[in-house]
Design an enzyme around this catalytic site. Structure first.
Site, PDB file in Angstrom:
ATOM      1  N   LYS A  16       0.850  -1.201   0.000  1.00  0.00           N
ATOM      2  CA  LYS A  16       0.000   0.000   0.000  1.00  0.00           C
ATOM      3  C   LYS A  16       0.878   1.241   0.000  1.00  0.00           C
ATOM      4  CE  LYS A  16      -1.659   2.919   2.915  1.00  0.00           C
ATOM      5  NZ  LYS A  16      -1.748   4.091   2.029  1.00  0.00           N
ATOM      6  N   GLU A  21      10.421   2.055  10.178  1.00  0.00           N
ATOM      7  CA  GLU A  21      11.399   3.120   9.929  1.00  0.00           C
ATOM      8  C   GLU A  21      10.634   4.429  10.027  1.00  0.00           C
ATOM      9  OE1 GLU A  21      14.490   3.009   9.844  1.00  0.00           O
ATOM     10  OE2 GLU A  21      14.842   0.876   9.553  1.00  0.00           O
ATOM     11  N   CYS A  43      13.757  11.681   5.764  1.00  0.00           N
ATOM     12  CA  CYS A  43      13.851  11.275   7.174  1.00  0.00           C
ATOM     13  C   CYS A  43      15.284  11.480   7.679  1.00  0.00           C
ATOM     14  CB  CYS A  43      13.454   9.821   7.312  1.00  0.00           C
ATOM     15  SG  CYS A  43      14.285   8.774   6.124  1.00  0.00           S
ATOM     16  N   GLU A  54      10.175  16.912  14.418  1.00  0.00           N
ATOM     17  CA  GLU A  54      10.461  16.778  12.983  1.00  0.00           C
ATOM     18  C   GLU A  54       9.543  17.709  12.185  1.00  0.00           C
ATOM     19  OE1 GLU A  54       9.284  13.133  10.931  1.00  0.00           O
ATOM     20  OE2 GLU A  54      11.290  13.008  10.085  1.00  0.00           O
TER      21      GLU A  54
HETATM   22  P1  NAD Z   1       2.500   8.573   7.525  1.00  0.00           P
HETATM   23  O1  NAD Z   1       2.778   7.815   8.775  1.00  0.00           O
HETATM   24  O2  NAD Z   1       1.429   9.589   7.565  1.00  0.00           O
HETATM   25  O3  NAD Z   1       2.071   7.567   6.369  1.00  0.00           O
HETATM   26  C1  NAD Z   1       2.899   6.486   5.989  1.00  0.00           C
HETATM   27  C2  NAD Z   1       2.028   5.390   5.404  1.00  0.00           C
HETATM   28  O4  NAD Z   1       1.187   4.863   6.437  1.00  0.00           O
HETATM   29  C3  NAD Z   1       1.095   5.869   4.292  1.00  0.00           C
HETATM   30  O5  NAD Z   1       0.995   4.870   3.299  1.00  0.00           O
HETATM   31  C4  NAD Z   1      -0.222   6.022   5.014  1.00  0.00           C
HETATM   32  O6  NAD Z   1      -1.351   5.934   4.169  1.00  0.00           O
HETATM   33  C5  NAD Z   1      -0.158   4.868   5.995  1.00  0.00           C
HETATM   34  N1  NAD Z   1      -1.041   5.003   7.162  1.00  0.00           N
HETATM   35  C6  NAD Z   1      -1.401   6.159   7.776  1.00  0.00           C
HETATM   36  N2  NAD Z   1      -2.226   5.872   8.821  1.00  0.00           N
HETATM   37  C7  NAD Z   1      -2.366   4.524   8.848  1.00  0.00           C
HETATM   38  C8  NAD Z   1      -3.079   3.619   9.692  1.00  0.00           C
HETATM   39  N3  NAD Z   1      -3.817   4.048  10.714  1.00  0.00           N
HETATM   40  N4  NAD Z   1      -2.975   2.308   9.446  1.00  0.00           N
HETATM   41  C9  NAD Z   1      -2.227   1.855   8.427  1.00  0.00           C
HETATM   42  N5  NAD Z   1      -1.540   2.649   7.594  1.00  0.00           N
HETATM   43  C10 NAD Z   1      -1.603   3.965   7.801  1.00  0.00           C
HETATM   44  O7  NAD Z   1       3.878   9.182   7.023  1.00  0.00           O
HETATM   45  P2  NAD Z   1       4.125  10.119   5.740  1.00  0.00           P
HETATM   46  O8  NAD Z   1       3.590  11.467   6.061  1.00  0.00           O
HETATM   47  O9  NAD Z   1       3.670   9.437   4.496  1.00  0.00           O
HETATM   48  O10 NAD Z   1       5.710  10.156   5.676  1.00  0.00           O
HETATM   49  C11 NAD Z   1       6.489  11.063   6.387  1.00  0.00           C
HETATM   50  C12 NAD Z   1       7.153  10.391   7.561  1.00  0.00           C
HETATM   51  O11 NAD Z   1       7.876   9.269   7.115  1.00  0.00           O
HETATM   52  C13 NAD Z   1       8.168  11.275   8.262  1.00  0.00           C
HETATM   53  O12 NAD Z   1       8.014  11.161   9.654  1.00  0.00           O
HETATM   54  C14 NAD Z   1       9.511  10.683   7.837  1.00  0.00           C
HETATM   55  O13 NAD Z   1      10.564  10.905   8.730  1.00  0.00           O
HETATM   56  C15 NAD Z   1       9.168   9.250   7.720  1.00  0.00           C
HETATM   57  N6  NAD Z   1      10.128   8.551   6.870  1.00  0.00           N
HETATM   58  C16 NAD Z   1      11.016   7.726   7.474  1.00  0.00           C
HETATM   59  C17 NAD Z   1      11.973   7.058   6.730  1.00  0.00           C
HETATM   60  C18 NAD Z   1      12.942   6.127   7.390  1.00  0.00           C
HETATM   61  O14 NAD Z   1      13.476   5.269   6.699  1.00  0.00           O
HETATM   62  N7  NAD Z   1      13.191   6.243   8.669  1.00  0.00           N
HETATM   63  C19 NAD Z   1      12.013   7.234   5.349  1.00  0.00           C
HETATM   64  C20 NAD Z   1      11.092   8.087   4.762  1.00  0.00           C
HETATM   65  C21 NAD Z   1      10.145   8.732   5.542  1.00  0.00           C
END
Ligand code: NAD
Length: 478
Positions: free
Chosen positions: A172, A247, A281, A380
């Protein structure tokens, strides 16, 4: 006419309600209509992956290799087109979009090779005459949930090892950027994956994500995204007793010492804090600078920021693309206001820019006179915003660098072997960079953080086997 892109479930392309995939450089431009899956779609995808698992888990390594290699070859051949699509949906520059696409190809190539290098161990038992073998077996149905900021590389570095080790997949992508994952799945299906082995369910986290996260049939779940979502996934995963890997966020420091090469330090800061619009990130959002170089560093960095070209991601010469959408833009602007209210000096940038197309353009922002305890240094922001923290010496710099609940990447600019070595040992982070930006990693070595940034085994390279397999120990008395 705008094209419609469907989910892929149990070997078929499946229709549903759609949403436009909007270009953040030009909100009047849509990449197409992408299906938003339902709970039923997610359930069907999991059922299909479960049904496909026994055969795929026993499939030949040559078959797996050939499919992954074919996918890699196609991605390389189409890198310009796929990179353009990525930049158009996420807003990173075309060079960054093509670079990330090439990264996806390299990952598939690497794991194609890994298919041919699967190994186990055989050892004598402590009981004479008995053989003990240790083999890595696939885990089962793997759920993959990805964020919006690396639309092709992150799905690639999760899908490739999942398939290599014989698992079946339900993926997803983030609702904001479905196009890159859609293309990846299309390529892999055409490369010959059998029905049900790889299922794509685009849609909302609260709808399809929720089903994947709660399903006991998903035996391993790999997630990249925010800390808040990660916590929910951890709780649900414990509930159904499955493997999970998270992550999450970062508040990565880049330490600049008095003895640093100024040019190197400024380039590390510009690249680490602002490239990819700061939406990484691993972005260096805290620049921890010792007193002797502080003013020179701030002056040189500000000059460099003044020259950065912020514009349409697809335009020639653009160095910083737009912020991904209005919601992230509002978050960035809110933190810029918080920084000012906390008493930090907004030395450069932070204002919204107008360009020839309607998009989310933000002038990269630099705060000085900041304190470690300010919210802009604790939370962040995930945008082109960085703050300078002035410190007395190396010891204070190390303390400030480590004073965060996150621990993804940590960098230092210094010409001193003594400080570089000490920092490598004592930085509380999964990845440490010396005279390099905190962002920018290789694909054949482990990626991941410590403390609140990550949970579970490392991703990428050969370390990926730890998560995507389970070890079986078998005893034989011949
Ligand atoms: P997010 O947590 O909002 O969403 C990530 C994914 O989770 C999306 O596909 C979203 O639809 C899904 N999701 C959201 N709520 C959910 C739920 N209740 N149940 C299941 N799935 C759900 O994050 P984002 O805004 O897409 O990404 C930004 C974040 O990602 C930042 O905090 C960034 O630091 C982090 N990030 C981390 C890394 C790493 O490797 N550490 C890499 C890239 C991004």
């Amino acid at each position: 006419m705008t094209e419609t892109y469907r989910n892929h479930i149990a070997g078929a392309w499946v229709d549903g309600e759609t949403v436009d995939n909007i270009n953040p450089s030009n909100t009047g431009d849509s990449l197409g209509r992408y299906v938003r899956g339902t709970k039923q779609d997610a359930e069907s995808a999991i059922a299909a992956a479960k049904e496909a698992f026994p055969a795929w888990s026993r499939s030949g390594i040559q078959q797996r290799h050939d499919i992954l290699k074919k996918a890699s070859d196609e991605i390389i051949a189409r890198r310009e087109e796929l990179g353009r699509q990525l930049s158009r949906e996420e807003g990173k520059t075309l060079a960054e979009g093509i670079g990330e696409t090439m990264r996806a190809a390299q990952i598939f190539d690497f794991f194609a090779g890994e298919c041919l290098r699967l190994t186990g161990e055989i050892v004598p038992s402590v009981r004479p005459g008995i053989d003990v073998t240790m083999t890595r077996e696939p885990v089962g149905v793997v759920g993959i949930i990805t964020p919006w900021n690396f639309p092709i590389a992150i799905p690639a570095w999760k899908i490739a090892p999942a398939l290599t080790y014989g698992n079946t997949v339900v993926v997803k992508p983030a609702d904001l950027v479905p196009a890159s994952t859609w293309s990846l799945v299309d390529i892999l299906i055409r490369a010959g994956l059998p029905k049900g082995v790889l299922n794509l369910v685009m849609g909302k986290g609260s709808v399809v994500g929720d089903v994947i996260v709660k399903s006991p049939d998903v035996r391993a779940l790999t997630f990249t995204g925010s800390v808040g979502t990660g916590r929910k996934i951890a709780a649900s995963s414990v509930e159904v007793m499955r493997k999970f890997q998270l992550e999450m966020g970062g508040k990565n420091p880049l330490v600049v010492l008095d003895d640093a090469d100024l040019k190197t330090a400024v380039e590390c800061a510009v690249n680490g804090a602002y490239f990819s619009t700061g939406q990484r990130c691993t972005a260096s959002s805290r620049l921890v600078v010792t007193a002797g170089i502080h003013d020179k560093f701030v002056d040189a960095l500000t000059e460099r920021l003044k020259g950065l070209v912020v514009d349409d991601a697809l335009k020639d010469g653009t160095q910083i693309g737009p912020v991904v959408d209005q919601s992230q833009m509002s978050q960035d602007e809110e933190y810029i206001k918080i920084g000012r209210d906390e008493g930090a000096t907004l030395l450069w940038g932070g204002e919204r820019l107008n360009r020839s197309t309607p998009g989310f353009y933000l002038q990269p922002a630099l705060f000085t006179d900041t304190k470690p305890e300010m919210r802009i240094n604790k939370e962040e922001i995930f945008g082109p915003v960085a703050s300078v923290i002035r410190v007395k010496d190396y010891d204070e710099a190390l303390h400030v660098a480590n004073d965060t609940p996150f621990g993804l990447s940590s960098g230092i600019c210094t010409t001193s072997l003594k400080y570089a070595s000490h920092f490598k040992r004592n930085a509380e982070a999964g990845m440490v960079m010396v005279n390099l930006p905190t962002a920018g990693v290789d694909y054949h070595v482990p990626f991941g953080g410590s403390k609140g940034s990550s949970y579970g085994p490392r991703e990428q390279g050969r370390y990926a086997a730890e998560f995507f397999t389970t070890v079986k120990t078998a005893y034989t008395l011949p």
